[in-house]
Write a protein that holds these residues in place. Sequence first.
Motif, short mmCIF file in Angstrom:
data_model
loop_
_atom_site.label_atom_id
_atom_site.label_comp_id
_atom_site.label_asym_id
_atom_site.label_seq_id
_atom_site.Cartn_x
_atom_site.Cartn_y
_atom_site.Cartn_z
N SER A 103 0.83 -1.21 0.00
CA SER A 103 0.00 0.00 0.00
C SER A 103 0.87 1.27 0.00
CB SER A 103 -0.94 0.00 1.20
OG SER A 103 -0.21 -0.04 2.40
N GLU A 104 2.12 1.12 -0.39
CA GLU A 104 3.07 2.24 -0.59
C GLU A 104 3.42 3.00 0.69
OE1 GLU A 104 0.83 4.28 -3.77
OE2 GLU A 104 2.53 3.84 -5.07
N GLN A 105 3.09 2.42 1.86
CA GLN A 105 3.43 3.12 3.11
C GLN A 105 4.94 3.14 3.33
OE1 GLN A 105 0.88 1.98 6.53
NE2 GLN A 105 -0.49 1.10 5.03
N ALA B 156 6.26 5.78 1.17
CA ALA B 156 5.99 7.09 1.77
C ALA B 156 7.07 7.45 2.79
CB ALA B 156 4.61 7.10 2.42
N VAL C 216 10.25 8.36 0.85
CA VAL C 216 10.18 9.69 0.22
C VAL C 216 10.35 10.79 1.27
CG1 VAL C 216 8.64 11.30 -1.00
CG2 VAL C 216 8.80 8.93 -1.75
N MET C 217 9.84 10.55 2.48
CA MET C 217 9.99 11.56 3.55
C MET C 217 11.44 11.68 4.02
SD MET C 217 6.90 10.91 6.15
CE MET C 217 5.31 10.50 5.54
N VAL D 222 12.80 9.12 5.76
CA VAL D 222 12.91 8.26 6.95
C VAL D 222 13.55 6.95 6.51
CG1 VAL D 222 11.58 7.00 8.70
CG2 VAL D 222 10.83 9.26 7.96
N MET E 10 4.86 14.23 -0.95
CA MET E 10 4.28 13.40 -2.01
C MET E 10 2.91 12.87 -1.62
SD MET E 10 6.00 10.42 -4.25
CE MET E 10 5.05 9.55 -5.49
N ALA F 227 -1.48 6.31 0.86
CA ALA F 227 -0.39 5.71 1.65
C ALA F 227 -0.33 6.24 3.08
CB ALA F 227 0.96 5.89 0.95
N LEU F 228 -1.50 6.39 3.69
CA LEU F 228 -1.52 6.81 5.10
C LEU F 228 -1.13 5.63 5.97
CD1 LEU F 228 -4.89 8.81 5.15
CD2 LEU F 228 -2.58 9.68 4.73
N PHE G 121 3.42 13.20 11.57
CA PHE G 121 4.56 12.27 11.52
C PHE G 121 5.85 12.93 11.02
CE2 PHE G 121 7.17 9.04 9.47
CZ PHE G 121 7.32 8.13 10.49
N PRO G 122 5.82 13.62 9.87
CA PRO G 122 7.09 14.26 9.43
C PRO G 122 7.60 15.29 10.41
CG PRO G 122 5.35 14.53 7.77
CD PRO G 122 4.73 13.87 8.94
N ARG H 14 -0.41 15.88 4.97
CA ARG H 14 0.87 15.31 5.42
C ARG H 14 2.00 15.78 4.51
NH1 ARG H 14 1.48 8.88 5.54
NH2 ARG H 14 1.67 9.22 3.32
#
Lengths: 234, 227
Positions: A101-103, A106, A109-110, A112, B67, B73-74, B86-87, B135
């Motif tokens: 689910s692309e978490q 994500a 990309v951040m 992390v 993004m 993508a939560l 979160f960030p 986000r």
Amino acid sequence: MRGLFSRPERFKVFWERTMHEMNAIGVGSLGIVAAISLSVGAVTTVQTAYQLVSGLVPRSIISTILRDSMILELAPTITCLVLAGKVGANIASELGNMSVSEQIDALDVMGVNASSYLVLPKIVAGLFVIPLLIIVAMALGIVGGYWAGVSGGAITPRDFTEGIVADFRGFTIFFAYIKSVTFAFLITTISSYHGYYTRGGALEVGSSSTKAVVYSCVGILFSDFILAQMLLEN
Amino acid sequence: MLENISALFEKGQTTLVIGASGSGKSVLMKCLVGLVQADSGEILYDNRDFVSLDYEAKKEVRREIGMLFQGAALFDSLSVEENVGFPLKMFSKLSKSEQLDRVNFCLNRVHLDNANKKFPSELSGGMKKRVGIARAIALNPEYLFCDEPNSGLDPLTSRVIDELIQEITQEFNITTIINSHDMKTVMDLGDSIFFIHKGLLWWQGTNKEIMHSGNTELDTFLKAYLF
């Protein structure tokens, strides 16, 4: 691997996640570990008593065999095989679902470090909590054996206590600890690997969970033999 | 997969990357944000070559990127408030109350004032996308990437999301890149449009020029959506 064991971005976040995982793995598995240990201890006692037909052998040997069986093999190995199913499948499906689910993307990309953020707390928590669960399993296995042996009339409370303390070697506890740490590492890393690298959809998440359990169990049994060979050689 | 793509994404402008499924637009976006490593070439973020940067330097650039993913993508285990925060929790030096203020600001910006304590499983598709946008903008990004922001949404919600992206781009003066094959989005937001076909940059122009491009492949693509 380098990313996994690199310094966490925020130690406070890492600590929180590790505590959360300890709770999930430890407290969450306490019920099943207790049920299995009590049952295994009880069955071991009854079966040992059944095979002890000679009147020349003291009945206290039943609890001695139970103690050594629980400490050396049954508590660490049976418990970890069960945990491979419960904890391993849980880790693989959680990470697998996050991956498809692309978490995980994500997080990347951040900026992390996703492997360090998601996987490292699970490994650290497993290394601390699984040995504790094994100690609980040992104790409950002996309690289960006592209950089955005494209530079934196979052994008196006095013989049971005598057998439990007879010829006890502290090394067996150390051996069980080494085994439980090794198994904990195998369960958490193998399951995390299969979950983290899941690609596709729901079907692949299921497949990853199955692989995680199967490979963890094979790893546990194989390393069980290796460790026994290495550490128990006379 | 991708070849000879040379493109400039301007600050304060919304760039649409369009193309059929499998044309390579998602791979292009993944290369731009570093989820796929480009074999060769340069990806410059204000003269910093993202391809050749080391891991730590890449992480620094990524902190300037927000993004919105196709499925939002939560993080399932976190509430809306925790997702948006979160960030901030990971990278900002803000106190808890300042973080909460920023989270509330971002949620207010996407018109989701009363959803703080909800979990992703309790949200509709459109709400998830809006939380995803909140986000993405939490850390005041320089670059906003949106992968198929309208997929799975009804036309009305699609319009809300499009307007939101456009407003945010202009308000915060950020560089926005959108992958889409929603022609309404293309016509509404396409300050600059790139048409990708078979991994190649086939055409580039604006929403005013797209209907008269004279490009056969693009015309075929447009006709398939319009008629």
